[in-house]
Write a protein that holds these residues in place. Structure first.
Motif, PDB file in Angstrom:
ATOM      1  N   GLU A 488       0.825  -1.205   0.000  1.00  0.00           N
ATOM      2  CA  GLU A 488       0.000   0.000   0.000  1.00  0.00           C
ATOM      3  C   GLU A 488       0.862   1.259   0.000  1.00  0.00           C
ATOM      4  O   GLU A 488       0.431   2.309  -0.480  1.00  0.00           O
ATOM      5  CB  GLU A 488      -0.925  -0.007   1.224  1.00  0.00           C
ATOM      6  N   THR A 489       2.095   1.187   0.551  1.00  0.00           N
ATOM      7  CA  THR A 489       2.962   2.376   0.539  1.00  0.00           C
ATOM      8  C   THR A 489       3.324   2.775  -0.883  1.00  0.00           C
ATOM      9  O   THR A 489       3.467   3.964  -1.185  1.00  0.00           O
ATOM     10  CB  THR A 489       4.233   2.097   1.356  1.00  0.00           C
ATOM     11  N   VAL A 490       3.482   1.777  -1.766  1.00  0.00           N
ATOM     12  CA  VAL A 490       3.756   2.096  -3.169  1.00  0.00           C
ATOM     13  C   VAL A 490       2.555   2.818  -3.780  1.00  0.00           C
ATOM     14  O   VAL A 490       2.691   3.806  -4.510  1.00  0.00           O
ATOM     15  CB  VAL A 490       4.091   0.819  -3.955  1.00  0.00           C
ATOM     16  N   GLY A 491       1.349   2.350  -3.456  1.00  0.00           N
ATOM     17  CA  GLY A 491       0.157   3.026  -3.971  1.00  0.00           C
ATOM     18  C   GLY A 491       0.023   4.441  -3.454  1.00  0.00           C
ATOM     19  O   GLY A 491      -0.391   5.359  -4.185  1.00  0.00           O
ATOM     20  N   THR A 502       2.745  15.950  -5.159  1.00  0.00           N
ATOM     21  CA  THR A 502       3.860  16.035  -4.216  1.00  0.00           C
ATOM     22  C   THR A 502       4.788  14.842  -4.444  1.00  0.00           C
ATOM     23  O   THR A 502       4.377  13.784  -4.935  1.00  0.00           O
ATOM     24  CB  THR A 502       3.366  16.022  -2.766  1.00  0.00           C
ATOM     25  N   GLN A 503       6.041  15.032  -4.058  1.00  0.00           N
ATOM     26  CA  GLN A 503       7.059  13.999  -4.259  1.00  0.00           C
ATOM     27  C   GLN A 503       7.268  13.239  -2.957  1.00  0.00           C
ATOM     28  O   GLN A 503       7.520  13.832  -1.910  1.00  0.00           O
ATOM     29  CB  GLN A 503       8.366  14.625  -4.729  1.00  0.00           C
ATOM     30  N   PHE A 518      12.059   3.394  -3.898  1.00  0.00           N
ATOM     31  CA  PHE A 518      11.167   3.947  -4.915  1.00  0.00           C
ATOM     32  C   PHE A 518      10.807   5.372  -4.544  1.00  0.00           C
ATOM     33  O   PHE A 518      10.858   5.784  -3.372  1.00  0.00           O
ATOM     34  CB  PHE A 518       9.903   3.085  -5.067  1.00  0.00           C
ATOM     35  N   ALA A 519      10.438   6.150  -5.575  1.00  0.00           N
ATOM     36  CA  ALA A 519      10.058   7.553  -5.390  1.00  0.00           C
ATOM     37  C   ALA A 519       9.020   7.919  -6.443  1.00  0.00           C
ATOM     38  O   ALA A 519       9.110   7.482  -7.593  1.00  0.00           O
ATOM     39  CB  ALA A 519      11.267   8.479  -5.496  1.00  0.00           C
ATOM     40  N   ALA A 531       9.757   5.819  -9.951  1.00  0.00           N
ATOM     41  CA  ALA A 531      11.117   5.353 -10.235  1.00  0.00           C
ATOM     42  C   ALA A 531      11.530   4.388  -9.134  1.00  0.00           C
ATOM     43  O   ALA A 531      11.372   4.679  -7.941  1.00  0.00           O
ATOM     44  CB  ALA A 531      12.076   6.535 -10.304  1.00  0.00           C
ATOM     45  N   VAL A 532      12.047   3.216  -9.513  1.00  0.00           N
ATOM     46  CA  VAL A 532      12.429   2.157  -8.571  1.00  0.00           C
ATOM     47  C   VAL A 532      13.880   1.794  -8.845  1.00  0.00           C
ATOM     48  O   VAL A 532      14.294   1.621 -10.003  1.00  0.00           O
ATOM     49  CB  VAL A 532      11.524   0.926  -8.715  1.00  0.00           C
TER      50      VAL A 532
END
Length: 784
Positions: A488-491, A502-503, A518-519, A531-532
């Motif tokens: 869920e953090t990736v989502g 926001t980044q 990842f960012a 980006a991973v």
């Protein structure tokens, strides 16, 4: 005998005389009766005339009794005439109370002084208007000082008078309103006599000619309008009278020092005179000039556009064409002198190949000519024989004309082809990157990705070709994570980049032991980039460095504890050395030679310096370990700083320096550890002495500064030495300096600046160095 003989004669004479007297009496009585009847008839006639007259008498005797005709009761609206004057008012009838009191007072005054009076009354509940005129009654009418009041009914006259008064008041109000309107008019207005001379002017006229009053303008014959071609305004007015028609003209005149354009009208009013007014149209003229300037500027601006613009009037003739339009349709200067119609322009454009090739050109031309009559905007794309692509926009105008915009899109189409090539190049570039990259749309669907992304997450191409939603993607990668709930953090990162703009970033561990960082980055087009990067190797190196750092921290703590424990061991021998040296200097061990005394002095000086270094080392080690004890007390700052500086007066004198000690404003007391704060300030003064060239000045300044709600005490120590750059300043505060070869950084020999910074920060303050090469160094202490 004689008496008897004359007796019948005497009796006859008496009877005859009696008969004559009786006849005379009868005749006299009849005459008096006739005369009485005539008088009664005359009295009745007079009484009737009085009853029918518009004035009724009211006799008021001295005792207040009244006599009047019953008709007066009708006028007053009462049932009958009362006996006394005070009874002429009733319940809602008769005379009003105030008017009755006024009448009573007037009658009383008339009875006593014979002064006549007049009144006007209106009975209660009636619209009748009564005029009262009173005077003292003739004694033959009523002896004893009675007052005779004549009452006139002038209701009809009053109504007519009221109507006339209202009409007069209305006419007067209308006249005043008209005069006020003319007077308040913002435009100059005037009235001339039939001979053309001014008779009346308004205030706007007076202000326009700059006069003091309208009377002076009329008396002086001051004209607002100047004579034009030898014809004066009065002559123009007489011409209007002669023609019997208004004359209107536009003239120039000077008002308030400015040249203004006026529209002047002279209106003949028959034999009464000539009226005139002037309307200032300078703003309209200025607007007309501005419009012409705007039109010229607009056409000049249109000439600078890359798109061609042409305007056609309601007659379908070319009104304007900018330079790009002329170039696109290859119009010659001669054709612009005689602007062609729309159909002729299309014919000329066909001759030079600037319209598309069509099978039925006349029908095509009629179709384009219909643009003028339709109310909708038309847009077309023309492909010319030479490969030119034109975008045509036809906009009908409200006046029946047409605005034609032509844009050459040949270059745009070429750039579009180049863009397609660049997109393919970008895709190839993405596939060659070491990072995993995926682009998501704001709706959460994946737009593009590279092959590395599929490899890092273990996804197959068939699944990615469906452009899955981020939720579907998270379900796929959750099974490959060490902790599936972390998917869920990736989502969240993807949603933050696409929706919140926001980044954000994060790290995640896979089940196979790999670590991915990842960012999410928002892109300018509204999409989000994920980006991973596989940081497994760098994470391992970081863990190793972290373990090394922990070991260094532990070693530093051991060092600190060692120094703290050894302080006692170092101080005892030093105190012994200093004590014995002082005993020798005092002569307890015997007299010493001069060289011996010098040796003892050197021992004492060295022991003092060693003690100072031990204290500094102890304070620095305790401060770095967070165990520095402070014994705070209230300190008067200025005497305290003066004492610290005076301890170094000998060194300052030997160095050939000048000390400037200043105090700006009233300095409050400071709660601090006296010994340790003196050591911090002393180190700064020592560094200033060491850095200052001979003959220079050292400034020590104490002041206060407001920082929000905080009241700070500010201590400045400034020298005039060589100064330092930014990197040297940062190293100086950390106790570092550049080596002699300039290739490495080594520890400074002294601990002054690091210790001063530690001591100031222990008091809750800050130490800041400000320096530039060649301009000296300023050390600033700010304490709360």
């Amino acid at each position: 005998m004689d008496l008897d003989r004359f007796l019948p004669l005497l009796i006859g004479l008496l009877l005859g005389a009696w008969t004559l007297v009786a006849a005379w009496a009868v005749l006299s009585a009849r005459a008096r009766e006739k005369r009485t009847e005539n008088q009664l008839r005359s009295a009745r006639r007079l009484a009737r005339m009085i009853e029918e007259s518009p004035a009724l008498p009211l006799l008021v005797r001295s005792d207040g009794r009244i006599e009047a005709s019953p008709r007066l009761a009708q006028w007053l609206g009462i049932d009958a005439v009362p006996q006394y004057l005070s009874e002429l008012d009733g319940e809602g009838r008769g005379l009003p109370k105030d008017k009755l009191d006024e009448l009573t007072e007037a009658v009383r005054r008339c009875q006593k002084t014979a002064v006549p009076f007049r009144m006007v009354v209106t009975p209660e509940g009636s619209t009748r208007s009564l005029a009262l005129r009173g005077h003292l009654a003739d004694p033959q009418v009523s002896p004893g000082g009675a007052a005779l009041v004549w009452i006139f009914d002038f209701s009809d006259s009053e109504t007519e008078l009221s109507r006339l008064r209202e009409e007069a008041a209305r006419a007067q109000g209308d006249f005043h309103a008209l005069v006020s309107l003319i007077e308040a008019a913002p435009m100059p207005m005037w009235f001339r006599r039939p001979d053309g001379e001014l008779q009346l002017v308004n205030s706007a006229y007076v202000a326009a000619v700059g006069a003091e009053s309208a009377e002076k303008v009329v008396a002086g014959g001051v004209e607002l309008i100047e004579a034009a071609d030898g014809v004066t305004p009065a002559q123009v007015a007489r011409q209007a009278v002669a023609k019997g028609a208004p004359i209107e003209r536009i003239v120039q005149t000077t008002i308030a020092g400015q040249r203004r354009a006026l529209r002047v009208s002279d209106l003949p009013l028959g034999e009464d005179g000539i009226a005139g007014y002037a309307v200032d149209i300078e703003d309209m003229e200025e607007m007309s000039r501005s419009f012409r300037a705007f039109r010229d500027a607009q056409r000049a601006m249109l000439d600078q556009l890359s798109a061609g613009v042409a305007q056609f009037d309601a007659k379908k003739r070319l009104a304007f064409a900018n330079q790009p339009f002329q170039r696109l349709f290859r119009l010659s200067a001669r054709s612009l002198k005689d602007p062609p119609a729309f159909e002729r322009l299309l014919d000329a454009a066909r001759d030079v190949g600037r319209v598309p090739e069509v099978r039925d050109f006349p029908a095509w031309r009629r179709e384009k000519g219909a643009w003028f009559s339709t109310g909708d905007t038309h847009e077309e794309a023309w492909s010319l024989a030479d490969g030119t692509h034109l975008r045509i926009v036809a906009q009908p105008l409200p006046d029946g004309g047409l605005l034609l915009i032509v844009e050459d899109r040949t270059e745009q189409l070429r750039l579009s082809a180049i863009r397609d090539t660049m997109l393919r190049t970008r895709t190839a570039t993405f596939d060659s990157l070491f990072e995993s990259i995926a682009v998501f749309a704001p709706d959460g669907r994946m737009q593009t990705w590279n092959r590395r992304f599929a490899a890092d997450w273990g996804l197959d191409s068939e699944f990615l070709d469906t452009h899955p939603h981020v939720e579907s993607l998270l379900k796929k990668i959750a099974s490959r994570l060490k902790r599936p709930v972390e998917a869920e953090t990736v989502g969240n990162v993807v949603r933050a980049a696409t929706l919140d703009r926001t980044q954000k970033g994060g790290r995640i561990a896979l089940a196979d032991g790999r670590i991915l960082e990842f960012a999410g980055v928002p892109l300018p087009d509204g999409n989000g980039l994920l980006a991973v990067l596989d940081i497994t190797a760098s994470q391992k190196a970081e863990d190793a460095l972290r373990e090394s750092n922990a070991a260094l921290i532990e070693a530093d703590a051991i060092k600190t504890r060692f120094l703290a424990n050894m302080s006692y061991e170092l101080r005892n021998p030093l105190n012994s050395i200093g004590g014995f040296a002082e005993m020798l200097e005092a002569g307890l061990g015997g007299d010493l030679s001069e060289s011996g005394k010098d040796y003892v002095g050197s021992i004492l000086e060295a022991s003092a310096q060693l003690g100072e270094h031990i204290d500094s080392l102890l304070d620095l080690s305790q401060s770095e370990a967070g165990m520095l004890p402070l014994k705070k007390e209230d300190i008067d700052v200025m005497p305290f700083v003066r004492g610290v500086v005076e301890e170094r007066a000998v060194r300052i004198g030997k160095a050939g320096l000048t000390l400037d000690l200043q105090a700006n404003g009233l300095i409050r007391t400071l709660s601090a550890d006296r010994r340790r704060l003196a050591r911090a300030i002393g180190h700064l003064v020592d560094n200033a002495i060491a850095a200052s060239p001979r003959g220079s000045r050292i400034l020590v300044q104490v002041s206060r500064r407001k920082a929000g709600d905080a009241d700070l005490v500010r201590i400045l120590v400034q020298d005039q030495g060589k100064g330092m750059d930014g990197r040297s300043l940062a190293r100086a505060l950390e106790g570092m300096k550049v080596s002699a070869d300039g290739k490495s950084v080594e520890r400074r020999q002294g601990l002054g600046l690091p210790l001063a910074r530690q001591l100031v920060e222990a008091h809750g303050g800050t130490l800041k160095l400000v320096s530039e090469p060649g301009k000296g160094t300023s050390a600033i202490i700010e304490l709360p």
